[in-house]
Design a protein around this motif. Structure first.
Motif, short mmCIF file in Angstrom:
data_model
loop_
_atom_site.label_atom_id
_atom_site.label_comp_id
_atom_site.label_asym_id
_atom_site.label_seq_id
_atom_site.Cartn_x
_atom_site.Cartn_y
_atom_site.Cartn_z
N ASN A 127 4.35 -29.26 -22.32
CA ASN A 127 5.10 -28.66 -21.20
C ASN A 127 4.26 -27.63 -20.47
O ASN A 127 4.25 -27.58 -19.24
N LYS A 128 3.54 -26.78 -21.24
CA LYS A 128 2.66 -25.77 -20.63
C LYS A 128 1.59 -26.44 -19.80
O LYS A 128 1.31 -26.02 -18.68
N LYS A 129 1.00 -27.49 -20.34
CA LYS A 129 -0.07 -28.21 -19.65
C LYS A 129 0.44 -28.82 -18.35
O LYS A 129 -0.22 -28.76 -17.32
N GLU A 130 1.64 -29.39 -18.38
CA GLU A 130 2.23 -29.99 -17.19
C GLU A 130 2.51 -28.93 -16.13
O GLU A 130 2.24 -29.14 -14.94
N ILE A 131 3.00 -27.78 -16.54
CA ILE A 131 3.28 -26.69 -15.59
C ILE A 131 1.99 -26.20 -14.95
O ILE A 131 1.93 -25.97 -13.73
N ILE A 132 0.94 -26.07 -15.73
CA ILE A 132 -0.37 -25.63 -15.20
C ILE A 132 -0.88 -26.64 -14.18
O ILE A 132 -1.38 -26.27 -13.12
N GLU A 133 -0.74 -27.94 -14.48
CA GLU A 133 -1.18 -28.98 -13.55
C GLU A 133 -0.36 -28.95 -12.26
O GLU A 133 -0.90 -29.10 -11.17
N GLN A 134 0.95 -28.75 -12.38
CA GLN A 134 1.81 -28.65 -11.19
C GLN A 134 1.41 -27.45 -10.33
O GLN A 134 1.34 -27.54 -9.11
N ASN A 135 1.16 -26.32 -10.98
CA ASN A 135 0.73 -25.12 -10.25
C ASN A 135 -0.57 -25.37 -9.51
O ASN A 135 -0.75 -24.92 -8.38
N SER A 136 -1.47 -26.07 -10.16
CA SER A 136 -2.76 -26.38 -9.55
C SER A 136 -2.57 -27.24 -8.30
O SER A 136 -3.18 -26.99 -7.25
N ARG A 137 -1.71 -28.25 -8.38
CA ARG A 137 -1.43 -29.11 -7.23
C ARG A 137 -0.76 -28.31 -6.11
O ARG A 137 -1.07 -28.48 -4.93
N LEU A 138 0.16 -27.42 -6.45
CA LEU A 138 0.82 -26.58 -5.45
C LEU A 138 -0.17 -25.64 -4.76
O LEU A 138 -0.08 -25.44 -3.54
#
Length: 155
Positions: A127-138
């Protein structure tokens, strides 16, 4: 992570028998790395993607909390679990505040108990990894929008 890939777990304990026991219990289910001390463990972390770290609190040279503090500086992403054979409130508080542990566990552990904790820790890791990836895309989208806005304002 690819479906079917094993979780990479690093188990750190100054008692070699504990390392053998853990590896024997979980080697088929997980990729198990072991280390007898903090410096050896740090070397393993620097060369491998470790998802979960399980460390004993009382070790010569460096406590488990001190080791986890160093881990955070090197790579904050692995989930951290602290083991101890002693009830030490100072260690518990330090583990939470300094080592940012996911779970504090008393020795001796049972296979089913630690397996359940590993499963929960890995879900949080993903979940942490997915949130970090989403933040990066944003952030990338935001930079692109800012660029387009600047272009529009300049023309």
């Amino acid at each position: 992570m690819e479906t079917g890939e094993k979780i990479n777990i690093l188990y750190v304990d100054d008692e070699e028998n504990n390392l053998f026991s853990f590896k024997a219990s979980f080697r088929l289910k997980y990729n198990v790395f072991t280390a007898l001390n903090g410096p050896d463990a740090m070397d393993i972390i620097s060369k491998n993607e470790i998802h979960i770290i399980i460390t004993d609190q009382r070790m010569p040279g460096m406590t488990g909390v001190e080791f986890l503090e160093k881990v955070i500086e090197l790579d904050p992403s692995p989930m951290r679990i602290l083991l101890t054979g002693y009830t030490d409130m100072t260690a518990v508080v330090d583990a939470i505040n300094k080592g940012k542990v996911f779970h504090y566990l008393n020795k001796p552990w049972t296979e089913s108990e630690i397996d359940g904790i590993i499963s929960k820790a890995f879900q949080i890791y993903l979940n942490k990894k997915e949130i970090i990836e989403q933040n990066s895309r944003l952030e990338l989208s935001n930079e692109q929008l800012e660029f387009l806005l600047r272009q529009k304002l300049l023309s």
